[in-house]
Design an enzyme around this catalytic site. Structure first.
Site, PDB file in Angstrom:
ATOM      1  N   ASN A 162       0.820  -1.209   0.000  1.00  0.00           N
ATOM      2  CA  ASN A 162       0.000   0.000   0.000  1.00  0.00           C
ATOM      3  C   ASN A 162       0.853   1.257   0.000  1.00  0.00           C
ATOM      4  O   ASN A 162       2.001   1.253   0.440  1.00  0.00           O
ATOM      5  CB  ASN A 162      -0.898   0.046   1.247  1.00  0.00           C
ATOM      6  CG  ASN A 162      -1.938  -1.055   1.268  1.00  0.00           C
ATOM      7  OD1 ASN A 162      -2.687  -1.225   0.314  1.00  0.00           O
ATOM      8  ND2 ASN A 162      -1.983  -1.801   2.358  1.00  0.00           N
ATOM      9  N   ASP A 222      12.127   2.840   4.803  1.00  0.00           N
ATOM     10  CA  ASP A 222      11.098   2.575   5.811  1.00  0.00           C
ATOM     11  C   ASP A 222      11.709   2.241   7.165  1.00  0.00           C
ATOM     12  O   ASP A 222      11.193   2.649   8.220  1.00  0.00           O
ATOM     13  CB  ASP A 222      10.174   1.443   5.349  1.00  0.00           C
ATOM     14  CG  ASP A 222      10.928   0.173   4.965  1.00  0.00           C
ATOM     15  OD1 ASP A 222      12.115   0.251   4.596  1.00  0.00           O
ATOM     16  OD2 ASP A 222      10.320  -0.917   5.027  1.00  0.00           O
ATOM     17  N   THR A 271       4.846  -6.146   4.756  1.00  0.00           N
ATOM     18  CA  THR A 271       4.960  -7.231   3.789  1.00  0.00           C
ATOM     19  C   THR A 271       6.051  -8.200   4.245  1.00  0.00           C
ATOM     20  O   THR A 271       5.899  -9.418   4.163  1.00  0.00           O
ATOM     21  CB  THR A 271       5.277  -6.669   2.397  1.00  0.00           C
ATOM     22  OG1 THR A 271       4.263  -5.716   2.032  1.00  0.00           O
ATOM     23  CG2 THR A 271       5.300  -7.780   1.360  1.00  0.00           C
ATOM     24  N   THR A 328       0.547   4.700   1.906  1.00  0.00           N
ATOM     25  CA  THR A 328      -0.191   5.301   3.007  1.00  0.00           C
ATOM     26  C   THR A 328       0.110   6.792   3.067  1.00  0.00           C
ATOM     27  O   THR A 328       1.273   7.199   3.074  1.00  0.00           O
ATOM     28  CB  THR A 328       0.192   4.649   4.347  1.00  0.00           C
ATOM     29  OG1 THR A 328      -0.012   3.239   4.260  1.00  0.00           O
ATOM     30  CG2 THR A 328      -0.665   5.207   5.479  1.00  0.00           C
ATOM     31  N   THR A 332      -9.282 -27.605   8.250  1.00  0.00           N
ATOM     32  CA  THR A 332      -8.181 -27.060   7.454  1.00  0.00           C
ATOM     33  C   THR A 332      -7.959 -25.570   7.674  1.00  0.00           C
ATOM     34  O   THR A 332      -6.823 -25.130   7.909  1.00  0.00           O
ATOM     35  CB  THR A 332      -8.424 -27.334   5.958  1.00  0.00           C
ATOM     36  OG1 THR A 332      -8.487 -28.743   5.747  1.00  0.00           O
ATOM     37  CG2 THR A 332      -7.292 -26.756   5.120  1.00  0.00           C
TER      38      THR A 332
END
Length: 271
Positions: free
Chosen positions: A11, A109, A132, A13, A184
């Site tokens: 994304n 970042d 991520t 932001t 599952t």
């Protein structure tokens, strides 16, 4: 008002600060390619929907780990906002000293999160960003970024499960009712969430041990950070807007100083 932009792998932001207060934030996908006009139109629309006039924006600060987005995004800022943004990179004053073997490899970042954690919470501090990728960055009491750990994020791990196996489905990422899963989907959820909790606790404890700093404060951020922070005592603070706060801090550190690196001469200095 200051517009700050965090361009991540999933994304983009956006945040708008009025002084020290984060007035609003919003997101758009970073994996979809856009022209500068498309970025500009979407940005103006979202600013308007959040009650922010572009004419009140005094400056812009960007951190990006997605280089291919930057040309169109920066042009959109210049054309539609009327400001030339600072970009986190060489020539930017941070107040953090990066002492790892190759400082140029450190992502913007990580720098932004480190600045925010050190300025707001003090050092020594360990920043855990559940993005991520999940990253761990310790900063000592002198403001030195001296090590780091990078591991697959929860979404990457989940995607590997359902894309790498024939019979496992795509699932919602959430904590199941019990680790003793009986079908599952909850089995996968248990493995993902409890696996991440265990990994987080182990890495944090090992970093503290190797740093000889058992009292190091741990600050978490990132989209799924709250889910993990709520399940472990090894995380002291969850701050979902840490990166945006870091960008605002960096803007204030640099607004009176033109970066020296020529690579940033045309894009880093606000008008």
């Amino acid at each position: 008002m200051i517009l700050v932009i965090d361009v991540g792998n999933t994304n983009i932001t956006f945040g708008v600060f009025d002084g020290e207060e984060l007035m609003t934030s919003f997101r758009m996908m970073s994996k979809t390619a856009h022209t500068s006009d498309e970025y500009g139109a979407q940005l103006l629309n979202m600013l308007g929907m959040n009650g922010v006039s572009k004419d009140k924006i005094e400056g812009v600060m960007i951190a990006s780990v997605v280089p291919q987005v930057m040309h169109a995004l920066v042009n959109a800022i210049v054309k539609y906002i009327g400001k030339k943004p600072y970009i986190v990179g060489p020539g930017i004053k941070t107040g953090i000293k990066v002492t790892i073997d190759n400082p140029k490899e450190v992502g913007p970042d990580l720098i932004v999160d480190s600045v925010a954690a050190y300025e707001i919470y003090g050092g020594p501090v360990l920043v855990v960003d559940f993005g991520t990728a999940t990253t761990y960055v310790p900063i000592n009491e002198k403001g030195e970024f001296y090590a780091g750990v990078v591991s697959p994020g929860i979404r990457i791990s989940a995607k590997a499960l359902w894309e790498g196996t024939a019979k496992l489905p795509e699932i919602e990422i959430k904590k199941p009712e019990s680790i003793l899963a009986r079908e599952t989907i909850s089995c996968m959820q248990a493995g993902l969430i409890y696996g991440q909790i265990g990994q987080t606790e182990y890495i944090i404890n090992e970093i503290k041990k190797a740093s000889n700093c058992p009292e190091m404060k741990v600050v978490a951020t990132g989209g799924l950070g709250r889910l993990i922070a709520n399940e472990t005592d090894t995380i002291d603070i969850y701050d979902p807007t840490l990166t945006l706060k870091g960008l605002q801090i960096l803007y204030n550190k640099n607004r009176k100083n033109k970066p020296q690196n020529k690579e940033f001469d045309d894009t880093n200095q606000p008008e």
